[in-house]
Scaffold this motif. Structure first.
Motif, PDB file in Angstrom:
ATOM      1  N   LEU A 272      -7.630   9.751   5.690  1.00 50.90           N
ATOM      2  CA  LEU A 272      -7.562  10.016   7.117  1.00 50.90           C
ATOM      3  C   LEU A 272      -7.167  11.470   7.361  1.00 50.90           C
ATOM      4  O   LEU A 272      -6.423  12.051   6.566  1.00 50.90           O
ATOM      5  CB  LEU A 272      -6.531   9.093   7.776  1.00 50.90           C
TER       6      LEU A 272
ATOM      7  N   ARG B 133     -11.140  14.077  -0.035  1.00 51.21           N
ATOM      8  CA  ARG B 133     -11.718  12.896  -0.701  1.00 51.21           C
ATOM      9  C   ARG B 133     -11.597  12.989  -2.215  1.00 51.21           C
ATOM     10  O   ARG B 133     -11.263  12.010  -2.877  1.00 51.21           O
ATOM     11  CB  ARG B 133     -13.179  12.729  -0.298  1.00 51.21           C
TER      12      ARG B 133
ATOM     13  N   ARG C 143      -8.425  -1.182  -1.661  1.00 52.46           N
ATOM     14  CA  ARG C 143      -9.059  -0.247  -0.727  1.00 52.46           C
ATOM     15  C   ARG C 143      -8.346   1.109  -0.704  1.00 52.46           C
ATOM     16  O   ARG C 143      -7.123   1.184  -0.679  1.00 52.46           O
ATOM     17  CB  ARG C 143      -9.030  -0.859   0.659  1.00 52.46           C
TER      18      ARG C 143
ATOM     19  N   GLN D  40       0.847  -1.188   0.000  1.00 51.11           N
ATOM     20  CA  GLN D  40       0.000   0.000   0.000  1.00 51.11           C
ATOM     21  C   GLN D  40       0.882   1.236   0.000  1.00 51.11           C
ATOM     22  O   GLN D  40       1.970   1.231   0.558  1.00 51.11           O
ATOM     23  CB  GLN D  40      -0.963   0.018   1.191  1.00 51.11           C
TER      24      GLN D  40
ATOM     25  N   GLN E 246      -8.310   4.624   1.579  1.00 56.72           N
ATOM     26  CA  GLN E 246      -8.702   5.267   2.831  1.00 56.72           C
ATOM     27  C   GLN E 246      -8.234   6.715   2.815  1.00 56.72           C
ATOM     28  O   GLN E 246      -7.155   7.011   2.298  1.00 56.72           O
ATOM     29  CB  GLN E 246      -8.024   4.607   4.030  1.00 56.72           C
TER      30      GLN E 246
ATOM     31  N   PRO F 121     -10.177   8.256  10.313  1.00 53.81           N
ATOM     32  CA  PRO F 121     -10.806   8.082   8.986  1.00 53.81           C
ATOM     33  C   PRO F 121     -11.916   9.129   8.778  1.00 53.81           C
ATOM     34  O   PRO F 121     -12.638   9.460   9.710  1.00 53.81           O
ATOM     35  CB  PRO F 121     -11.403   6.678   9.051  1.00 53.81           C
TER      36      PRO F 121
ATOM     37  N   THR G 223       1.096   5.340   0.904  1.00 53.71           N
ATOM     38  CA  THR G 223       0.534   6.355   1.789  1.00 53.71           C
ATOM     39  C   THR G 223       1.142   7.685   1.405  1.00 53.71           C
ATOM     40  O   THR G 223       2.363   7.808   1.333  1.00 53.71           O
ATOM     41  CB  THR G 223       0.841   6.046   3.264  1.00 53.71           C
TER      42      THR G 223
END
Length: 101
Positions: free
Chosen positions: A91, A69, A87, A49, A89, A100, A51
């Protein structure tokens, strides 16, 4: 300025795409909208993943979350050109914790 993280699972590379292109695409897309403070790649439970931490212009909470978003979706769309994703996310940093949104 509020600080956010977009965390996106990477489930595979598109044919002919080198692994480093994933982060390049993510940084370019997100950086076109907001200041990117940091980026990293991790493997969590066997799944890579990425970040990216970024800043959103201060307005009100609702507008800031909406901007974060939208930015995360732009990032995901750009990464989808070079990799398959899982997925996503988003945050927000609040009082020393990542919450979140």
């Amino acid at each position: 300025m509020p600080s956010y993280r977009a965390v996106l699972q990477i489930t595979g590379l598109r044919p002919g795409q080198p692994p480093e292109r994933v982060m390049d695409a993510a940084r370019e897309a997100l950086g076109s909208l907001h200041h990117v403070e940091a980026h990293q790649i991790d493997v969590v439970r066997g799944v890579p993943q990425i970040t990216l931490r970024f800043l959103v212009e201060a307005e009100n909470d609702e507008a800031e979350v909406a901007a974060a978003r939208r930015a995360a979706l732009v990032l995901q769309d750009a990464v989808e050109d070079v990799a398959t994703t899982g997925r996503l996310q988003v945050l927000r940093r609040r009082r020393g914790a990542w919450i979140p949104v």
